[in-house]
Design a protein around this motif. Structure first.
Motif, PDB file in Angstrom:
ATOM      1  N   GLY A 114       0.706  -1.247   0.137  1.00  0.00           N
ATOM      2  CA  GLY A 114       0.062   0.034  -0.034  1.00  0.00           C
ATOM      3  C   GLY A 114       0.864   1.145   0.195  1.00  0.00           C
ATOM      4  O   GLY A 114       0.324   2.232   0.333  1.00  0.00           O
ATOM      5  N   VAL A 115       2.158   1.333  -0.574  1.00  0.00           N
ATOM      6  CA  VAL A 115       3.089   2.274  -0.486  1.00  0.00           C
ATOM      7  C   VAL A 115       2.902   2.866  -2.014  1.00  0.00           C
ATOM      8  O   VAL A 115       3.722   1.811  -2.706  1.00  0.00           O
ATOM      9  N   ALA A 116       3.105   3.987  -2.215  1.00  0.00           N
ATOM     10  CA  ALA A 116       3.181   4.459  -3.701  1.00  0.00           C
ATOM     11  C   ALA A 116       4.529   5.203  -3.684  1.00  0.00           C
ATOM     12  O   ALA A 116       4.798   6.110  -2.871  1.00  0.00           O
ATOM     13  N   VAL A 117       5.418   4.578  -4.572  1.00  0.00           N
ATOM     14  CA  VAL A 117       7.000   5.218  -4.694  1.00  0.00           C
ATOM     15  C   VAL A 117       7.167   5.600  -6.209  1.00  0.00           C
ATOM     16  O   VAL A 117       6.536   5.062  -7.264  1.00  0.00           O
ATOM     17  N   ASP A 118       8.067   6.495  -6.223  1.00  0.00           N
ATOM     18  CA  ASP A 118       8.409   6.999  -7.575  1.00  0.00           C
ATOM     19  C   ASP A 118       9.383   5.940  -8.097  1.00  0.00           C
ATOM     20  O   ASP A 118       9.777   5.116  -7.269  1.00  0.00           O
ATOM     21  N   THR A 119       9.679   6.064  -9.370  1.00  0.00           N
ATOM     22  CA  THR A 119      10.658   5.467 -10.128  1.00  0.00           C
ATOM     23  C   THR A 119      12.039   5.192  -9.620  1.00  0.00           C
ATOM     24  O   THR A 119      12.872   4.207  -9.448  1.00  0.00           O
ATOM     25  N   HIS A 120      12.602   6.281  -9.016  1.00  0.00           N
ATOM     26  CA  HIS A 120      13.898   6.454  -8.580  1.00  0.00           C
ATOM     27  C   HIS A 120      14.129   5.724  -7.409  1.00  0.00           C
ATOM     28  O   HIS A 120      14.970   4.941  -6.988  1.00  0.00           O
ATOM     29  N   THR A 121      13.041   6.002  -6.442  1.00  0.00           N
ATOM     30  CA  THR A 121      12.792   5.121  -5.219  1.00  0.00           C
ATOM     31  C   THR A 121      12.794   3.709  -5.332  1.00  0.00           C
ATOM     32  O   THR A 121      13.425   2.707  -4.722  1.00  0.00           O
ATOM     33  N   ALA A 122      12.252   3.217  -6.504  1.00  0.00           N
ATOM     34  CA  ALA A 122      12.132   2.023  -6.815  1.00  0.00           C
ATOM     35  C   ALA A 122      13.545   1.285  -7.054  1.00  0.00           C
ATOM     36  O   ALA A 122      13.738   0.132  -6.647  1.00  0.00           O
ATOM     37  N   ALA A 123      14.459   2.072  -7.484  1.00  0.00           N
ATOM     38  CA  ALA A 123      15.902   1.683  -7.771  1.00  0.00           C
ATOM     39  C   ALA A 123      16.359   1.399  -6.658  1.00  0.00           C
ATOM     40  O   ALA A 123      16.950   0.356  -6.469  1.00  0.00           O
TER      41      ALA A 123
END
Ligand SMILES: N[C@@H](CCOP(=O)(O)O)C(=O)O
Length: 436
Positions: free
Chosen positions: A354-363
């Motif tokens: 349930g956490v929305a992350v951006d693409t950099h954070t995903a890295a």
């Protein structure tokens, strides 16, 4: 570079301290000649303004926090500031500091691939003494970031787009700073005070997450220009107990290559791939030169020679030597990710946690998930997911309207301060923007 690093700066009481006070205590150890009253006032003003987010339970949140994801994995929440990226943590304080210490007109120039520009606009817009010029790559920032920057309606802010990548914008900023004018400064991590302010959150998070003295902690840091990682490197030197850092990059993996012992520290700008993690789309990570300086015995000439391998093959030997030294002596390692891995993680984080992350954070999350199980792993947030959502899903919705200016996004006013910087750069009278 700091002339020397203070050591063993943290104290047990830091665990329960408000972030503004902790940031002040870190800063005062580096800025010894500066009035303590002024430094404390800057931190208090900066971290009160615009960081007042409440969490889901309505509890007041500090400027910096960590959310538990699973096992020993945490997400370092750094994007609760007014422009929704970690850059606010330094830029808000710099904005206050500029306003306090500058007596005459002062010009700030900044190059951005999206977040530095937005944070600088939010921190400096409306200032009577400071003008801001932001250079961004045309078409190289997300729709949200473009709206956030180009929509800033303030007499002292100018946005200009350059045809080329982020590196090209940063080269212009460096050329301007090279003129050594006393009235021109920068919002980029070229400005060491930005990194000193950023090093505070590594110490704050460590204090909050490590529960017993010997416990190991590793930060996974999304990295483009290497500023955030260098701030961590400084914090590591100052910290009594130490921790580890892993640089998380994307397909433009020059840093990953260098930190794994290869030497490709720089590539031609033409081979930089455009990705959905645009802050990492760079060919030359500016702050690596600072790390080179530290690992090459704090020798400016050696670091300079190693860093200038662009077109100079003789320097490769020195650079290879530096690369191996980093491998041996630095607590910094690295990991690269692919588009498909980042997209899957964005989805997985939302569905499972349930956490929305951006693409950099995903890295950073990819790197953290692959790391050793027994240690505390902290993936650092770059920005709130909304800043790159439209690129992945086609829209960013209305939930974050407070972070972008409400008025028309093409109007632009030019103050005398910025007109002056524009003249220096030879930019045409009406600034060109992606929006127009
Ligand atoms: N990724 C950055 C690029 C500038 O980095 P900085 O740390 O030197 O300001 C951005 O989002 O603008």
């Amino acid at each position: 570079m700091p002339a020397a690093y203070p050591t063993q700066i943290e104290a047990p009481a830091w665990r329960f301290m408000a972030y503004s006070e902790l940031a002040f205590r870190v800063l005062r150890r580096f800025a010894r000649g500066t009035s303590r009253t002024l430094l404390r006032a800057v931190c208090r003003t900066a971290y009160r303004r615009g960081f007042g987010c409440a969490d889901a339970n309505g509890c007041a949140r500090d400027a910096v926090g960590a959310s538990w994801i699973a096992g020993r994995l945490y997400l370092g929440g750094l994007s609760w500031g007014p422009s929704l990226s970690f850059k606010d943590l330094a830029m808000q304080a710099l904005g206050v500091a500029f306003a306090c210490v500058v007596w005459h007109h002062y010009h700030i120039v900044g190059a951005t691939s999206g977040d530095t520009g937005g944070a600088a606009c939010r921190a400096i817009a409306g200032s009577r003494k400071v003008g801001l010029l932001v250079l961004s790559p045309a078409g190289g920032v997300s729709a949200f970031q473009a709206e956030q920057m180009y929509g800033t309606i303030a007499g002292n802010v100018v946005n200009a787009c350059l045809h080329g990548g982020f590196d090209c914008c940063q080269d212009v900023v460096k050329a301007l700073l090279g003129m050594r004018r006393r009235d021109v400064g920068t919002a980029n991590s070229i400005n060491l005070s930005r990194l000193l302010l950023q090093s505070a959150y590594y110490l704050a998070l460590r204090e909050r997450l490590v529960t017993w003295p010997g416990e190991r902690l590793c930060y996974h840091i999304p990295s483009g220009n290497f500023g955030n990682t260098f701030a961590c490197h400084m914090a590591m030197i100052c910290c009594k107990h130490g921790f580890h850092a892993t640089v998380a990059t994307n397909e433009n993996n020059v840093l990953d290559c260098f930190l794994k012992g290869g030497v490709c520290l720089t590539r031609s700008e033409t081979v930089v791939k455009r990705t959905h993690a645009p802050s990492m789309d760079i060919s030359w990570a500016s702050n690596i030169e600072r790390l080179l300086y530290d690992v090459l015995g704090r020798s400016g000439s050696m670091a300079g020679r190693a860093a200038r391998t662009r077109g100079n093959s003789a320097a490769w030997v020195l650079l290879a030597h530096a690369s191996h030294r980093c491998l041996r002596s630095c607590a910094v390692s690295s990991d690269a990710s692919l588009h498909v891995e980042r997209s899957m993680l964005v989805e997985l984080m939302y569905r499972r946690h349930g956490v929305a992350v951006d693409t950099h954070t995903a890295a950073a999350l990819k790197s953290a998930m692959l790391a050793a199980r027994g240690d505390v792993q902290v993936a650092l947030e770059t920005a709130r997911d909304v800043k790159l959502k439209a690129e992945l899903h086609g829209t960013y919705g209305n939930g974050y309207r407070h972070a972008v200016p409400r008025r028309a996004r093409h109007a632009r006013h030019v103050s005398p301060a910025c007109a002056h910087v524009r003249r220096l750069l030879g930019i045409p009278a009406v600034p060109v923007s992606a929006a127009s």
